[in-house]
Motif scaffolding. Structure first.
Motif, PDB file in Angstrom:
ATOM      1  N   SER A 193       0.830  -1.329  -0.202  1.00 56.26           N
ATOM      2  CA  SER A 193       0.023   0.046  -0.041  1.00 56.26           C
ATOM      3  C   SER A 193       0.856   1.203  -0.025  1.00 56.26           C
ATOM      4  O   SER A 193       2.193   1.106   0.212  1.00 56.26           O
ATOM      5  N   ASP A 194       0.349   2.504  -0.310  1.00 56.73           N
ATOM      6  CA  ASP A 194       1.160   3.857  -0.231  1.00 56.73           C
ATOM      7  C   ASP A 194       1.712   3.844   1.023  1.00 56.73           C
ATOM      8  O   ASP A 194       2.982   4.197   1.356  1.00 56.73           O
ATOM      9  N   GLY A 195       0.742   3.599   2.188  1.00 55.98           N
ATOM     10  CA  GLY A 195       1.291   3.702   3.512  1.00 55.98           C
ATOM     11  C   GLY A 195       2.521   2.765   3.920  1.00 55.98           C
ATOM     12  O   GLY A 195       3.565   3.330   4.355  1.00 55.98           O
ATOM     13  N   VAL A 196       2.690   1.715   3.517  1.00 56.95           N
ATOM     14  CA  VAL A 196       3.981   0.729   3.704  1.00 56.95           C
ATOM     15  C   VAL A 196       5.191   1.613   2.870  1.00 56.95           C
ATOM     16  O   VAL A 196       6.080   1.637   3.338  1.00 56.95           O
ATOM     17  N   ARG A 197       4.761   1.772   1.597  1.00 58.34           N
ATOM     18  CA  ARG A 197       5.809   2.414   0.790  1.00 58.34           C
ATOM     19  C   ARG A 197       6.408   3.673   1.504  1.00 58.34           C
ATOM     20  O   ARG A 197       7.588   4.091   1.624  1.00 58.34           O
ATOM     21  N   THR A 198       5.475   4.519   2.187  1.00 57.14           N
ATOM     22  CA  THR A 198       5.977   5.666   2.924  1.00 57.14           C
ATOM     23  C   THR A 198       6.843   5.174   4.134  1.00 57.14           C
ATOM     24  O   THR A 198       7.826   5.815   4.091  1.00 57.14           O
ATOM     25  N   PRO A 244       5.191  -6.821   5.608  1.00 57.42           N
ATOM     26  CA  PRO A 244       4.063  -6.174   5.395  1.00 57.42           C
ATOM     27  C   PRO A 244       2.960  -7.065   4.879  1.00 57.42           C
ATOM     28  O   PRO A 244       3.261  -7.762   4.013  1.00 57.42           O
ATOM     29  N   ALA A 245       1.722  -6.402   4.779  1.00 51.34           N
ATOM     30  CA  ALA A 245       0.552  -7.088   3.936  1.00 51.34           C
ATOM     31  C   ALA A 245       1.061  -6.639   2.636  1.00 51.34           C
ATOM     32  O   ALA A 245       1.546  -5.720   2.491  1.00 51.34           O
ATOM     33  N   ASN A 246       0.533  -7.395   1.586  1.00 51.68           N
ATOM     34  CA  ASN A 246       0.597  -7.031   0.347  1.00 51.68           C
ATOM     35  C   ASN A 246      -0.472  -7.548  -0.513  1.00 51.68           C
ATOM     36  O   ASN A 246      -1.310  -8.274   0.187  1.00 51.68           O
ATOM     37  N   GLN A 247      -0.751  -7.179  -1.817  1.00 49.05           N
ATOM     38  CA  GLN A 247      -2.050  -7.496  -2.583  1.00 49.05           C
ATOM     39  C   GLN A 247      -2.169  -9.055  -2.597  1.00 49.05           C
ATOM     40  O   GLN A 247      -3.012  -9.541  -2.799  1.00 49.05           O
ATOM     41  N   LYS A 248      -0.896  -9.558  -2.789  1.00 46.64           N
ATOM     42  CA  LYS A 248      -0.963 -11.265  -2.712  1.00 46.64           C
ATOM     43  C   LYS A 248      -1.158 -11.782  -1.417  1.00 46.64           C
ATOM     44  O   LYS A 248      -1.995 -12.727  -1.305  1.00 46.64           O
ATOM     45  N   ARG A 304      -2.992 -10.536   4.395  1.00 55.10           N
ATOM     46  CA  ARG A 304      -2.484 -10.776   6.105  1.00 55.10           C
ATOM     47  C   ARG A 304      -1.111 -10.989   6.352  1.00 55.10           C
ATOM     48  O   ARG A 304      -0.694 -11.352   7.462  1.00 55.10           O
ATOM     49  N   GLY A 305      -0.237 -10.672   5.076  1.00 52.30           N
ATOM     50  CA  GLY A 305       1.181 -11.028   5.282  1.00 52.30           C
ATOM     51  C   GLY A 305       1.425 -12.585   5.097  1.00 52.30           C
ATOM     52  O   GLY A 305       0.422 -13.348   5.000  1.00 52.30           O
ATOM     53  N   LYS A 306       2.576 -12.739   5.456  1.00 48.42           N
ATOM     54  CA  LYS A 306       3.053 -14.208   5.455  1.00 48.42           C
ATOM     55  C   LYS A 306       3.440 -14.846   6.653  1.00 48.42           C
ATOM     56  O   LYS A 306       2.971 -16.235   6.872  1.00 48.42           O
ATOM     57  N   LEU A 307       3.765 -14.359   7.539  1.00 50.02           N
ATOM     58  CA  LEU A 307       4.381 -14.715   8.926  1.00 50.02           C
ATOM     59  C   LEU A 307       3.057 -15.310   9.779  1.00 50.02           C
ATOM     60  O   LEU A 307       1.884 -14.463   9.841  1.00 50.02           O
ATOM     61  N   ARG A 308       3.241 -16.380  10.582  1.00 47.44           N
ATOM     62  CA  ARG A 308       2.108 -16.690  11.350  1.00 47.44           C
ATOM     63  C   ARG A 308       1.998 -16.130  12.694  1.00 47.44           C
ATOM     64  O   ARG A 308       3.026 -15.970  13.370  1.00 47.44           O
ATOM     65  N   LEU A 309       0.858 -15.808  13.114  1.00 47.81           N
ATOM     66  CA  LEU A 309       0.798 -15.032  14.401  1.00 47.81           C
ATOM     67  C   LEU A 309       1.205 -15.986  15.490  1.00 47.81           C
ATOM     68  O   LEU A 309       2.013 -15.656  16.467  1.00 47.81           O
ATOM     69  N   PRO A 341      -6.535 -14.134  18.441  1.00 45.38           N
ATOM     70  CA  PRO A 341      -6.414 -15.052  17.265  1.00 45.38           C
ATOM     71  C   PRO A 341      -7.686 -15.696  16.987  1.00 45.38           C
ATOM     72  O   PRO A 341      -8.440 -15.762  18.163  1.00 45.38           O
ATOM     73  N   THR A 342      -8.004 -16.146  15.771  1.00 39.80           N
ATOM     74  CA  THR A 342      -9.351 -16.658  15.299  1.00 39.80           C
ATOM     75  C   THR A 342      -9.152 -17.989  14.743  1.00 39.80           C
ATOM     76  O   THR A 342      -9.883 -19.017  14.604  1.00 39.80           O
ATOM     77  N   GLU A 343      -7.618 -18.300  14.139  1.00 43.49           N
ATOM     78  CA  GLU A 343      -7.394 -19.542  13.658  1.00 43.49           C
ATOM     79  C   GLU A 343      -6.084 -19.911  13.972  1.00 43.49           C
ATOM     80  O   GLU A 343      -5.061 -19.082  14.404  1.00 43.49           O
ATOM     81  N   LEU A 344      -5.755 -21.420  13.773  1.00 47.89           N
ATOM     82  CA  LEU A 344      -4.458 -21.796  14.543  1.00 47.89           C
ATOM     83  C   LEU A 344      -3.130 -21.327  13.709  1.00 47.89           C
ATOM     84  O   LEU A 344      -2.363 -20.856  14.180  1.00 47.89           O
ATOM     85  N   HIS A 345      -3.624 -21.150  12.256  1.00 50.53           N
ATOM     86  CA  HIS A 345      -2.350 -20.882  11.416  1.00 50.53           C
ATOM     87  C   HIS A 345      -2.554 -19.706  10.609  1.00 50.53           C
ATOM     88  O   HIS A 345      -1.968 -19.253   9.622  1.00 50.53           O
ATOM     89  N   GLN A 346      -3.390 -18.663  11.465  1.00 52.97           N
ATOM     90  CA  GLN A 346      -3.461 -17.479  10.971  1.00 52.97           C
ATOM     91  C   GLN A 346      -2.110 -16.472  10.626  1.00 52.97           C
ATOM     92  O   GLN A 346      -1.425 -16.609  11.668  1.00 52.97           O
ATOM     93  N   ARG A 347      -2.131 -15.710   9.704  1.00 57.17           N
ATOM     94  CA  ARG A 347      -1.028 -15.035   9.321  1.00 57.17           C
ATOM     95  C   ARG A 347      -1.161 -13.576   9.829  1.00 57.17           C
ATOM     96  O   ARG A 347      -2.408 -13.194   9.971  1.00 57.17           O
ATOM     97  N   THR A 348      -0.187 -12.876   9.966  1.00 52.64           N
ATOM     98  CA  THR A 348      -0.259 -11.446  10.250  1.00 52.64           C
ATOM     99  C   THR A 348       0.960 -10.605   9.703  1.00 52.64           C
ATOM    100  O   THR A 348       2.128 -11.213   9.434  1.00 52.64           O
ATOM    101  N   PRO A 349       0.338  -9.195   9.237  1.00 49.78           N
ATOM    102  CA  PRO A 349       1.549  -8.540   8.913  1.00 49.78           C
ATOM    103  C   PRO A 349       2.486  -8.135  10.135  1.00 49.78           C
ATOM    104  O   PRO A 349       2.111  -8.335  11.342  1.00 49.78           O
ATOM    105  N   LEU A 350       3.692  -7.929  10.024  1.00 54.16           N
ATOM    106  CA  LEU A 350       4.746  -8.032  11.314  1.00 54.16           C
ATOM    107  C   LEU A 350       5.678  -6.793  11.143  1.00 54.16           C
ATOM    108  O   LEU A 350       6.391  -6.737   9.976  1.00 54.16           O
ATOM    109  N   TYR A 351       5.716  -5.923  12.088  1.00 50.61           N
ATOM    110  CA  TYR A 351       6.646  -4.964  12.055  1.00 50.61           C
ATOM    111  C   TYR A 351       7.427  -4.945  13.436  1.00 50.61           C
ATOM    112  O   TYR A 351       6.797  -4.922  14.554  1.00 50.61           O
ATOM    113  N   ILE A 352       8.851  -5.443  13.549  1.00 49.73           N
ATOM    114  CA  ILE A 352       9.181  -5.888  14.941  1.00 49.73           C
ATOM    115  C   ILE A 352      10.588  -5.870  15.203  1.00 49.73           C
ATOM    116  O   ILE A 352      11.609  -5.955  14.052  1.00 49.73           O
ATOM    117  N   GLY A 353      11.161  -5.095  16.170  1.00 45.44           N
ATOM    118  CA  GLY A 353      12.401  -4.827  16.589  1.00 45.44           C
ATOM    119  C   GLY A 353      12.503  -3.327  17.457  1.00 45.44           C
ATOM    120  O   GLY A 353      11.782  -3.441  18.419  1.00 45.44           O
TER     121      GLY A 353
END
Ligand code: AHG
Ligand code: MN
Ligand code: MN
Length: 342
Positions: free
Chosen positions: A222-227, A267-271, A274-279, A309-321
């Motif tokens: 998204s534009d926000g992520v690009r910013t 980040p989340a992306n159009q593909k 909910r991002g790739k990494l699992r919560l 959480p609502t599902e065992l393998h649900q994914r989440t966007p992640l900004y960590i550090g």
């Protein structure tokens, strides 16, 4: 409280026992889980270190629940953890990235009051090219009645974790964990087969040095992520330029940023909206660790540890550090789209 320094020879067993003494109500069950995870880590390290020699590199013919081709070491690491953990009488159930449903404790073993969720081998696409991989784990207390664990026990917000950690199979094998009393790192001494305290009380620098992100998804952001990424790269003049370091193993990128200061972003992306990494077994355990070390973790709008959480393998966007960089992402991404970039 005993003050440990990295110079005294403190095994992880001794450290766990001394930490337990700070909790008079402790039953030793959580300590037992950490010991057993240390044993599983040594066994996985042994397989990872000799993967090139034994016939255990490469992919299997099957896909896991994530739709990803399972590497042989994914399956092997998964089985090592399940077999090391299923008979200790401290767990009521487990969940793994590599298994679709909950892993129940076999009837012949006693059930305990904790649930373990784990990513047995993180970064497994890197195995065949000898790039560091890892194991990530999260422990929560059982909240349902009855003997066996249920899905509801696993679907607790990350702030309910009682322990979390990872093992990094890198130039050395390290186990890093927290039980809510700071973050401590242990390095495996292969000559004696013991994890020795090497990094007591790890603190992450408030300001990052490194940026870990896969730029190839830029067109899908998204534009926000690009910013946010422009700011991390110093292109807006209001943030210093971070050095890009992206290994492609979350554990390796996270560990370098934990020790040196930095931000990992998936980040989340159009593909992957909910991002790739699992919560449950990637974002939550690392978020518990990073907060205990003075850092932060968000999904772009809220604190990772507050996500319900609502599902065992649900994914989440992640900004960590590092705190400052995570707060920058949260500030920009919480703005209404039309204000982003203003
Ligand atoms: P896993 O091997 O457990 O599936 O995890 C891989 C993850 C994580 O380790 C890494 O940060 C990320 O996948 C890399 O994804 P991209 O290749 O899309 O950048
Ligand atoms: Mn992973
Ligand atoms: Mn994995």
């Amino acid at each position: 409280m005993v003050k440990h320094t990295a110079t005294s020879v403190v095994t992880i067993e001794r450290f766990i026992i001394e930490e337990e003494r700070n909790h008079p109500e402790a039953t030793g069950e959580l300590s037992g889980i950490l010991y057993d995870l240390g044993l599983a880590a040594k066994m996985i390290a042994n397989k990872v270190r000799s993967a090139g020699l034994a016939d255990i590199l490469g992919a299997t013919e099957n896909e896991n629940v994530q739709g990803e081709v399972q590497q042989r070491l994914d399956v092997l690491s998964n089985d090592i953890i399940v077999k090391a953990m299923d008979h200790g009488g401290r767990l009521c159930a487990m969940a793994s990235e590599e298994e679709p449903g909950i892993i129940q404790i076999p009837d012949q073993f006693r059930c305990g009051k904790y649930c373990l969720m784990f990513d047995p081998l993180d970064g497994s696409s890197n195995i065949d090219v000898n790039v560091p991989v890892g194991t990530i784990f999260s422990v929560v207390r059982k909240i349902t009645r009855g003997r066996h664990g249920e899905l509801e026990d696993m679907l607790q917000p990350g702030r309910r974790q009682v322990a979390a950690g990872y093992v990094i199979y890198g130039s050395s094998t390290m186990m890093v964990y927290t039980t809510g009393q700071g973050v401590h790192g242990f390095t495996l001494d292969p000559s004696i087969g013991e994890f020795l305290l090497s990094h007591p009380n790890i603190r992450i620098p408030e300001n990052g040095r490194y940026l870990s992100v896969n730029d190839s998804y830029e067109q899908l952001w998204s534009d926000g992520v690009r910013t946010v990424m422009r700011k991390y790269k110093g292109l807006d003049g209001d943030h210093k330029a971070l050095s890009t370091r992206y290994v492609g193993s979350l554990v390796a990128d996270f560990h370098r940023n934990l020790l040196g200061g930095g931000i990992f972003a998936y980040p989340a992306n159009q593909k992957n909206p909910r991002g790739k990494l699992r919560l449950l077994y990637e974002a939550n355990p690392l978020a518990f660790i990073v907060e205990q070390a003075g850092g932060a973790a968000c999904d772009g709008t809220q604190r990772v540890l507050d996500v319900q959480p609502t599902e065992l393998h649900q994914r989440t966007p992640l900004y960590i550090g590092s705190k400052n960089e995570v707060e920058l992402a949260q500030r920009v991404l919480s703005q209404p789209a039309e204000l982003v970039g203003a």
